[in-house]
Design a protein around this motif. Sequence first.
Motif, PDB file in Angstrom:
ATOM      1  N   UNK A  13       6.340   0.225  -9.799  1.00  0.00           N
ATOM      2  CA  UNK A  13       6.758   0.006  -8.417  1.00  0.00           C
ATOM      3  C   UNK A  13       8.235   0.366  -8.276  1.00  0.00           C
ATOM      4  N   UNK A  14       8.646   0.645  -7.080  1.00  0.00           N
ATOM      5  CA  UNK A  14      10.046   1.013  -6.846  1.00  0.00           C
ATOM      6  C   UNK A  14      10.415   0.775  -5.387  1.00  0.00           C
ATOM      7  N   UNK A  15      11.700   0.789  -5.129  1.00  0.00           N
ATOM      8  CA  UNK A  15      12.237   0.685  -3.774  1.00  0.00           C
ATOM      9  C   UNK A  15      12.792   2.051  -3.372  1.00  0.00           C
ATOM     10  N   UNK A  16      12.452   2.504  -2.177  1.00  0.00           N
ATOM     11  CA  UNK A  16      12.984   3.765  -1.639  1.00  0.00           C
ATOM     12  C   UNK A  16      13.771   3.451  -0.365  1.00  0.00           C
ATOM     13  N   UNK A  17      15.021   3.884  -0.344  1.00  0.00           N
ATOM     14  CA  UNK A  17      15.879   3.639   0.821  1.00  0.00           C
ATOM     15  C   UNK A  17      16.561   4.944   1.197  1.00  0.00           C
ATOM     16  N   UNK A  18      16.475   5.321   2.472  1.00  0.00           N
ATOM     17  CA  UNK A  18      17.090   6.584   2.853  1.00  0.00           C
ATOM     18  C   UNK A  18      16.846   6.947   4.304  1.00  0.00           C
ATOM     19  N   UNK A  19      16.677   8.258   4.544  1.00  0.00           N
ATOM     20  CA  UNK A  19      16.595   8.788   5.900  1.00  0.00           C
ATOM     21  C   UNK A  19      15.457   9.794   6.003  1.00  0.00           C
ATOM     22  N   UNK A  20      14.850   9.833   7.193  1.00  0.00           N
ATOM     23  CA  UNK A  20      13.770  10.776   7.460  1.00  0.00           C
ATOM     24  C   UNK A  20      14.126  11.652   8.655  1.00  0.00           C
ATOM     25  N   UNK A  21      13.896  12.955   8.510  1.00  0.00           N
ATOM     26  CA  UNK A  21      14.134  13.935   9.574  1.00  0.00           C
ATOM     27  C   UNK A  21      12.812  14.624   9.911  1.00  0.00           C
ATOM     28  N   UNK A  22      12.737  15.213  11.108  1.00  0.00           N
ATOM     29  CA  UNK A  22      11.573  15.983  11.533  1.00  0.00           C
ATOM     30  C   UNK A  22      12.004  17.373  11.981  1.00  0.00           C
ATOM     31  N   UNK A  23      11.183  18.347  11.606  1.00  0.00           N
ATOM     32  CA  UNK A  23      11.362  19.715  12.084  1.00  0.00           C
ATOM     33  C   UNK A  23       9.969  20.255  12.384  1.00  0.00           C
ATOM     34  N   UNK A  24       9.555  20.133  13.662  1.00  0.00           N
ATOM     35  CA  UNK A  24       8.181  20.472  14.000  1.00  0.00           C
ATOM     36  C   UNK A  24       7.230  19.543  13.269  1.00  0.00           C
ATOM     37  N   UNK A  25       6.290  20.135  12.535  1.00  0.00           N
ATOM     38  CA  UNK A  25       5.359  19.320  11.757  1.00  0.00           C
ATOM     39  C   UNK A  25       5.916  18.898  10.405  1.00  0.00           C
ATOM     40  N   UNK A  26       7.045  19.459  10.030  1.00  0.00           N
ATOM     41  CA  UNK A  26       7.625  19.162   8.723  1.00  0.00           C
ATOM     42  C   UNK A  26       8.368  17.832   8.737  1.00  0.00           C
ATOM     43  N   UNK A  27       8.244  17.093   7.643  1.00  0.00           N
ATOM     44  CA  UNK A  27       8.974  15.841   7.452  1.00  0.00           C
ATOM     45  C   UNK A  27       9.884  16.002   6.249  1.00  0.00           C
ATOM     46  N   UNK A  28      11.150  15.634   6.413  1.00  0.00           N
ATOM     47  CA  UNK A  28      12.124  15.725   5.327  1.00  0.00           C
ATOM     48  C   UNK A  28      12.660  14.317   5.072  1.00  0.00           C
ATOM     49  N   UNK A  29      12.543  13.855   3.832  1.00  0.00           N
ATOM     50  CA  UNK A  29      13.080  12.548   3.471  1.00  0.00           C
ATOM     51  C   UNK A  29      14.139  12.709   2.391  1.00  0.00           C
ATOM     52  N   UNK A  30      15.194  11.918   2.531  1.00  0.00           N
ATOM     53  CA  UNK A  30      16.272  11.856   1.540  1.00  0.00           C
ATOM     54  C   UNK A  30      16.331  10.407   1.079  1.00  0.00           C
ATOM     55  N   UNK A  31      15.903  10.149  -0.161  1.00  0.00           N
ATOM     56  CA  UNK A  31      15.669   8.779  -0.617  1.00  0.00           C
ATOM     57  C   UNK A  31      16.465   8.449  -1.866  1.00  0.00           C
ATOM     58  N   UNK A  32      17.040   7.262  -1.870  1.00  0.00           N
ATOM     59  CA  UNK A  32      17.604   6.689  -3.090  1.00  0.00           C
ATOM     60  C   UNK A  32      16.520   5.804  -3.701  1.00  0.00           C
ATOM     61  N   UNK A  33      16.198   6.037  -4.964  1.00  0.00           N
ATOM     62  CA  UNK A  33      15.127   5.312  -5.625  1.00  0.00           C
ATOM     63  C   UNK A  33      15.713   4.230  -6.522  1.00  0.00           C
ATOM     64  N   UNK A  34      15.193   3.015  -6.366  1.00  0.00           N
ATOM     65  CA  UNK A  34      15.654   1.866  -7.144  1.00  0.00           C
ATOM     66  C   UNK A  34      14.499   1.313  -7.968  1.00  0.00           C
ATOM     67  N   UNK A  35      14.785   0.920  -9.192  1.00  0.00           N
ATOM     68  CA  UNK A  35      13.754   0.340 -10.048  1.00  0.00           C
ATOM     69  C   UNK A  35      13.633  -1.151  -9.780  1.00  0.00           C
TER      70      UNK A  35
END
Length: 221
Positions: free
Chosen positions: A138-160
Motif C-alpha cells: 500500500x502507499x500514499x499518492x499526493x499530487x496534481x492532476x491535469x486534463x488535455x482532452x481525453x488525456x489525464x496527466x498526474x504528477x504524484x509524490x509516492x509515500x510508503x
Amino acid sequence: MSAPGTAMDSLSAALKCNIIPNQEYLLQGSVLDQYVEVLLHRLRGLCDNVDSGPESFHDHELCFTLRAGSGSGAPIVLPLRVRRALDVADAPFQLRYVGQQELGDKNRPTVVRSSIDMACSSTIVEFLTELGCRLDFEYIARGYMFRKGRMKITVSKIFKVAGNKPVETVEPISQSYLVELSVLAPSGQDAIGEDMRIFAEQLRPLVQLEKIDYKRLGSMM
C-alpha cells in the motif's frame, strides 16, 4: 409490453457496442523534486484547466491479489486495487482491475492494458479480505492532476506506509515525482497512442515519458 432489461443485459449490449472504456493507454516517467515546479508550470500552459489550475489529490491505495488454481497447474493471479481519498471525507472508494500489458505491436507508442474502474463503499477492503485476496502493498499518492482532452496527466509524490502507523506519518520513497499520462477508452482506439506520444514530446527534456515493461523490470530486481 416487454419486461425491462436486466443490468447484465445492459452491460452485454454496451460491450457489444464497444462503448465501455475498458482499456488504458499509459506512459510513465519521473521528475526530480527540484524540477517539479517547472514541470507543473509547463503543464498549466499545455492543459485545459488553465484558469482553475490543476486538481489536487491525496489518496491511499491498497494493492491486492486474488490467486486461483487452473487446469494447467499455474495459478491465475487477479490484481485488484482499492483507492480512497484522504482529503474528501464523503468520496466513494474506487475499486480497479488492471490487466497485464498487451503484447501486440512493439511499435505501439504506449502501454495498452485492460482496466476497469468502479465506485464502491468503504466495506470493500473487508469484502476482498473475506474473498481471499492478499494485500501485497500500500502507499500514499499526493499530487496534481491535469486534463488535455481525453488525456489525464498526474504528477504524484509516492509515500510508503509502514506497518500500522497512521497515514499522516509516512515517508517519501524517493526524491522524485511519478508522472503518468493515460487515457481510458474502449478497445481498438489505438490512434490515441499517437496523440499521447506527441503530447509527451512537449514535456521533454523535463520528463521522459516511456512505455514501462513491468515483466522485464521485475526480472531485473
